[in-house]
Design a protein around this motif. Structure first.
Motif, PDB file in Angstrom:
ATOM      1  N   GLN A 153       1.467  -1.263  -0.118  1.00  0.00           N
ATOM      2  CA  GLN A 153      -0.200   0.444   0.232  1.00  0.00           C
ATOM      3  C   GLN A 153       0.706   1.283  -0.495  1.00  0.00           C
ATOM      4  O   GLN A 153       0.289   2.252  -0.862  1.00  0.00           O
ATOM      5  CB  GLN A 153      -1.222   0.093   1.383  1.00  0.00           C
ATOM      6  N   GLU A 154       2.403   0.940  -0.042  1.00  0.00           N
ATOM      7  CA  GLU A 154       3.544   2.392   0.740  1.00  0.00           C
ATOM      8  C   GLU A 154       3.367   2.848  -1.175  1.00  0.00           C
ATOM      9  O   GLU A 154       3.481   1.560  -2.251  1.00  0.00           O
ATOM     10  CB  GLU A 154       4.399   2.469   1.055  1.00  0.00           C
ATOM     11  N   ALA A 155       4.161   3.122  -1.208  1.00  0.00           N
ATOM     12  CA  ALA A 155       4.710   3.853  -2.565  1.00  0.00           C
ATOM     13  C   ALA A 155       5.784   2.643  -2.790  1.00  0.00           C
ATOM     14  O   ALA A 155       6.773   2.140  -1.732  1.00  0.00           O
ATOM     15  CB  ALA A 155       5.172   5.377  -2.890  1.00  0.00           C
ATOM     16  N   HIS A 156       6.397   2.075  -4.105  1.00  0.00           N
ATOM     17  CA  HIS A 156       6.913   1.406  -4.373  1.00  0.00           C
ATOM     18  C   HIS A 156       7.723   1.174  -5.533  1.00  0.00           C
ATOM     19  O   HIS A 156       6.580   1.309  -6.546  1.00  0.00           O
ATOM     20  CB  HIS A 156       6.596  -0.459  -3.581  1.00  0.00           C
ATOM     21  N   ASP A 157       8.577   0.111  -5.845  1.00  0.00           N
ATOM     22  CA  ASP A 157       9.571   0.454  -7.199  1.00  0.00           C
ATOM     23  C   ASP A 157       9.278  -1.067  -8.170  1.00  0.00           C
ATOM     24  O   ASP A 157       8.788  -0.881  -9.475  1.00  0.00           O
ATOM     25  CB  ASP A 157      10.767   0.792  -7.170  1.00  0.00           C
ATOM     26  N   HIS A 158       8.833  -2.232  -7.027  1.00  0.00           N
ATOM     27  CA  HIS A 158       8.844  -3.399  -7.593  1.00  0.00           C
ATOM     28  C   HIS A 158       7.778  -4.230  -7.133  1.00  0.00           C
ATOM     29  O   HIS A 158       7.656  -3.657  -5.519  1.00  0.00           O
ATOM     30  CB  HIS A 158      10.256  -4.095  -7.867  1.00  0.00           C
ATOM     31  N   GLU A 159       7.160  -5.032  -7.146  1.00  0.00           N
ATOM     32  CA  GLU A 159       6.306  -6.360  -6.638  1.00  0.00           C
ATOM     33  C   GLU A 159       6.666  -7.004  -7.650  1.00  0.00           C
ATOM     34  O   GLU A 159       6.231  -7.614  -8.863  1.00  0.00           O
ATOM     35  CB  GLU A 159       4.606  -5.567  -7.042  1.00  0.00           C
ATOM     36  N   ALA A 160       6.564  -8.699  -6.811  1.00  0.00           N
ATOM     37  CA  ALA A 160       7.168 -10.072  -7.170  1.00  0.00           C
ATOM     38  C   ALA A 160       5.815 -10.915  -7.022  1.00  0.00           C
ATOM     39  O   ALA A 160       4.521 -10.479  -6.377  1.00  0.00           O
ATOM     40  CB  ALA A 160       7.871 -11.243  -6.130  1.00  0.00           C
ATOM     41  N   TYR A 161       5.875 -10.938  -8.950  1.00  0.00           N
ATOM     42  CA  TYR A 161       4.525 -11.862  -9.008  1.00  0.00           C
ATOM     43  C   TYR A 161       5.052 -12.738  -9.138  1.00  0.00           C
ATOM     44  O   TYR A 161       3.397 -13.782 -10.272  1.00  0.00           O
ATOM     45  CB  TYR A 161       4.163 -11.252 -10.324  1.00  0.00           C
ATOM     46  N   ALA A 162       5.619 -13.737  -9.793  1.00  0.00           N
ATOM     47  CA  ALA A 162       6.050 -15.278  -9.694  1.00  0.00           C
ATOM     48  C   ALA A 162       7.656 -15.615  -9.086  1.00  0.00           C
ATOM     49  O   ALA A 162       8.561 -14.969  -9.104  1.00  0.00           O
ATOM     50  CB  ALA A 162       5.571 -15.339 -11.745  1.00  0.00           C
ATOM     51  N   VAL A 163       7.489 -16.782  -9.000  1.00  0.00           N
ATOM     52  CA  VAL A 163       8.900 -17.195  -8.044  1.00  0.00           C
ATOM     53  C   VAL A 163       9.093 -18.672  -9.035  1.00  0.00           C
ATOM     54  O   VAL A 163       8.959 -19.659  -9.188  1.00  0.00           O
ATOM     55  CB  VAL A 163       9.149 -16.996  -7.110  1.00  0.00           C
ATOM     56  N   VAL A 164       9.269 -18.783 -10.392  1.00  0.00           N
ATOM     57  CA  VAL A 164       9.038 -20.036 -11.097  1.00  0.00           C
ATOM     58  C   VAL A 164      11.227 -20.553 -10.832  1.00  0.00           C
ATOM     59  O   VAL A 164      11.886 -20.204 -11.900  1.00  0.00           O
ATOM     60  CB  VAL A 164       9.540 -19.680 -12.738  1.00  0.00           C
ATOM     61  N   PRO A 165      11.283 -21.762 -11.265  1.00  0.00           N
ATOM     62  CA  PRO A 165      12.306 -23.256 -10.892  1.00  0.00           C
ATOM     63  C   PRO A 165      13.007 -22.997 -12.414  1.00  0.00           C
ATOM     64  O   PRO A 165      12.144 -23.192 -12.864  1.00  0.00           O
ATOM     65  CB  PRO A 165      11.892 -24.209  -9.937  1.00  0.00           C
TER      66      PRO A 165
END
Length: 154
Positions: free
Chosen positions: A59-71
């Motif tokens: 909810q705070e200002a941010h630069d990146h949001e993780a959306y997947a972690v793929v082996p």
């Protein structure tokens, strides 16, 4: 892990990394424990390899949001190889995988999105320590993200 940029995100990712600022109030998170739905500030300095990112509430200002972690797995493999596949191979894998995973998180195909993706790749050194996953991150060009992008169709 190596920080790389994919697709249209090449310029945006470098720009955000160059402009990112760190705050002393943010929690440091290991890049080896990132999960989807976590948000981060860009590192204050551009580095080829990073071990920690400043995690913030989405909810705070941010630069990146993780959306997947793929082996990283070769077709037909159940376990990743012990042999480091190389930067080019991992980059091609990340470009394809992060683009494929994008719609399921943001809610719109990557090519139709106003946002971009970037990713973290295993380095040769981290590969020796069993780091075998690509971390896909949503980012924006020249501005901070406000709130989670999950399902926003941006």
């Amino acid at each position: 892990m190596n920080l790389s940029t994919g697709g249209r995100a090449a310029l945006a990712g470098l720009l955000l990394l160059a402009l990112g600022a760190c705050s002393g109030d943010d929690e440091q998170s290991s890049v080896f424990s990132i999960k989807p739905k976590e948000c981060f500030l860009a590192p204050a300095e551009v580095e080829a390899q990073i071990a920690d990112l400043d995690e913030v509430d989405c909810q705070e200002a941010h630069d990146h949001e993780a959306y997947a972690v793929v082996p990283y797995l070769l077709p037909g493999e159940e376990e990743p190889s012990d042999e480091y596949p190389g930067d080019d191979t991992l980059t091609k894998f990340a470009d394809g995988t992060c683009a494929e995973q994008y719609r399921g998180y943001v809610g719109v195909d990557y090519l139709d999105s106003e946002l971009f993706f970037t990713y973290l790749l295993p380095s040769p050194r981290s590969w020796q320590e069993d780091d075998r996953s690509v971390v896909c991150l949503v980012t924006a060009a020249g501005r901070k993200l406000e709130g989670s992008v999950k399902g926003t169709k941006q």
